[in-house]
Design a protein around this motif. Sequence first.
Motif, PDB file in Angstrom:
ATOM      1  N   ARG A 144     -40.233  45.001  18.502  1.00 60.13           N
ATOM      2  CA  ARG A 144     -38.822  44.763  18.834  1.00 60.13           C
ATOM      3  C   ARG A 144     -37.986  45.903  18.254  1.00 60.13           C
ATOM      4  NH1 ARG A 144     -34.038  42.715  16.736  1.00 60.13           N
ATOM      5  NH2 ARG A 144     -32.839  41.325  18.126  1.00 60.13           N
ATOM      6  N   GLY A 181     -32.842  44.818  20.600  1.00 55.86           N
ATOM      7  CA  GLY A 181     -33.322  43.523  21.046  1.00 55.86           C
ATOM      8  C   GLY A 181     -34.424  43.575  22.085  1.00 55.86           C
ATOM      9  N   GLY A 220     -39.852  36.631  24.225  1.00 54.89           N
ATOM     10  CA  GLY A 220     -38.488  36.136  24.324  1.00 54.89           C
ATOM     11  C   GLY A 220     -37.985  35.577  23.006  1.00 54.89           C
ATOM     12  N   LEU A 221     -38.866  34.849  22.284  1.00 53.94           N
ATOM     13  CA  LEU A 221     -38.467  34.312  20.974  1.00 53.94           C
ATOM     14  C   LEU A 221     -38.203  35.441  19.990  1.00 53.94           C
ATOM     15  CD1 LEU A 221     -41.014  31.352  20.654  1.00 53.94           C
ATOM     16  CD2 LEU A 221     -38.534  31.157  20.937  1.00 53.94           C
ATOM     17  N   ALA A 253     -37.262  38.460  20.738  1.00 56.32           N
ATOM     18  CA  ALA A 253     -36.033  39.133  21.132  1.00 56.32           C
ATOM     19  C   ALA A 253     -34.802  38.383  20.630  1.00 56.32           C
ATOM     20  CB  ALA A 253     -35.992  39.275  22.655  1.00 56.32           C
ATOM     21  N   ARG A 254     -34.816  37.042  20.751  1.00 55.12           N
ATOM     22  CA  ARG A 254     -33.648  36.239  20.378  1.00 55.12           C
ATOM     23  C   ARG A 254     -33.485  36.100  18.867  1.00 55.12           C
ATOM     24  NH1 ARG A 254     -35.514  33.169  24.654  1.00 55.12           N
ATOM     25  NH2 ARG A 254     -36.395  31.578  23.293  1.00 55.12           N
ATOM     26  N   HIS A 255     -34.604  35.969  18.160  1.00 52.16           N
ATOM     27  CA  HIS A 255     -34.503  35.644  16.735  1.00 52.16           C
ATOM     28  C   HIS A 255     -34.991  36.764  15.832  1.00 52.16           C
ATOM     29  CE1 HIS A 255     -33.713  31.544  17.992  1.00 52.16           C
ATOM     30  NE2 HIS A 255     -34.836  31.533  18.711  1.00 52.16           N
ATOM     31  N   ARG A 278     -33.333  37.623  12.410  1.00 52.87           N
ATOM     32  CA  ARG A 278     -33.268  36.620  11.338  1.00 52.87           C
ATOM     33  C   ARG A 278     -34.147  37.055  10.159  1.00 52.87           C
ATOM     34  NH1 ARG A 278     -31.009  31.758  12.789  1.00 52.87           N
ATOM     35  NH2 ARG A 278     -30.565  31.511  15.024  1.00 52.87           N
ATOM     36  N   ARG A 288     -39.791  29.831  12.941  1.00 55.75           N
ATOM     37  CA  ARG A 288     -39.269  29.477  14.265  1.00 55.75           C
ATOM     38  C   ARG A 288     -40.312  29.743  15.350  1.00 55.75           C
ATOM     39  NH1 ARG A 288     -33.812  28.725  15.545  1.00 55.75           N
ATOM     40  NH2 ARG A 288     -32.455  28.545  13.714  1.00 55.75           N
TER      41      ARG A 288
END
Length: 617
Positions: A517, A521, A579-580, A582-584, A587, A595
């Motif tokens: 990543r 993003g 996708g997970l 990319a989104r998180h 964190r 997660r």
Amino acid sequence: MALQDRDPEAAAVTGRREALRLAGLSAASDPGMDRFARLVARLLRVPVAFVSMVEEDRQVLPGMIGLSEPWAGRRVLPLSHALCRYVVPSGEPLIVSDVRADDRLRISPAIADLGVVAYAGVPLTDVDGVVLGSLCAIDHEPRTWDGDELTDLEDLAAACSAELCLRILSVQRRSAQKVLETARSAAERARSEAVRLEREAQTGLDHAELLLRASEELAQTSGLEDVRRRLRDLFAGVGKPAYVGLLVAYKDELRRIPDPDDPRSLEREVLTLAADAAFPSAQAMRDGRTVFVPDREALVAGYGPEAVRFFDRMGFTTVMCLPLWGSRSLLGVLAIGWAKRHEVTITERATLTAASGYIAQAVERAQYLDERISVARQLQEAMLTDLPLANSIEISALYQPAADDHMIGGDWYDAYHLPPASPGADSALMITVGDITGHDMHAATVMGQIRSMLRQATLDHPPYSPASALAALDAACAVLPIEAGGTLVHARLDPAAPGTPWSLTWSNAGHPPPLLRTPDGRVTPLDEHDILLHQGLQTVHRTEHQRELPPGATLLIYTDGLIERRGRDIDAAITQLAGLLARHGSRPMPELLRRISTRMTETPPGDDVVLLALRIP
């Protein structure tokens, strides 16, 4: 005309030989048959009793009590000494008050050699009605056998015949319906011969079904909780107990194995009992014998107030505790409780005692498996590396074991610093994520070997090329007797020079693609890979690849337990994982891994999962 028709006696001998083979009976002590001999001696008050089986040229005694040496040690009698040989061809009981006064038997050498004076023998039959031998009671003095004694002997013979039938049926492994029908037939014959002991026909069938189910279902258990789970329904038809509990001996105490599917069960109120506790189950442990408490009055009179309170809370009126004997020692206690007063008949007691033998075998096997699984799990977790401290890079890992303790896998990760290129310089970081094929102790030990060998191969080949290390590992596995198979990603992270990004160099041996990543993003699968690791492959050319890691980049490496699931496409799962990430991905690292694990894995997880993530600050 068939041979059986021309020579019925030869056919009978052949049938007996085959039945004894299937029942596993020979001139050796058999715990089940010894138990019937002890019951005969106790109920008829005789000094000698045995379960006798007739072969072509001898009589063997798999069950015996009271016989003197050398016969007791040999458990074999010549046919000249065998009064049982008169029972087998006739199929009728042989009852003699004084053998010395009987015209047929007075010359038998058994009188002088064995001290046989009074004799009572009842036939033992198999599922086809073939007489295999007899259940015998012997006295050294003349004796008139009364009706109750002979009825007890016939009832025990019927129960012993039923046990022989069930053994034969279990070995033959006929179809389930045929086994059940034959067991019904055997139980029907046992019930018809034991009318006084059984209140209704269904009870005998329940006993037969209990022993049959115990022998089949408990043979497949995989741990103590699995044994306890199967006990819940095993005794449903025999006496209809309100509770069947399992307590396992551990040093000087009993530990209750509670129903794993009922976390609110009242039995959890007393999970541990000292060996000297005033409980029936503790007494069964101390004395090594069955303890029967017929009602609350007997419980109050014989045991402590804690036992009374616990049994009242559980709703027991009658309790029976049977010791579970293993091959070397007492393993624990089987506790059975009835809500209403329950009279345990001789046949039911014999059935429960026989069932406790199957349960003891299952407990012994479960303890062995649980110990092996615990050792393997500890071995696997001990070999998972403590992550190195890195001032200029964030690194985090997560290991999630499978819910099934038996799914001990070869999933692993590793991370360590390489020697610095020059004094005072930042050192490069080696990282590895791998998955050795298998889910057992062997997979865990091979994983430890491969992990150590790969470290050595890396450190022995400066400038620490991942591909060179994997090639050296391949060469070693081709020579050494290591059954190594699996996948892995082996990578080196080189620190950035001032004004330049970090560099990632990796080699992939058939492993799922790592995900990178970037700070904007976007997630890119690093798809380049070679063939998997396997000791049977010929020389493999290992390749390596490079990427720059800009500040803020996150690298995620994982094992297939995260993406493989029955009925789910792997490519779709990798897309979901990307996708997970990319989104998180921004964190904190531990939260990011939690997660991903929560969203991607099954509940409960069906396989081990390893996640390793790195981030360039």
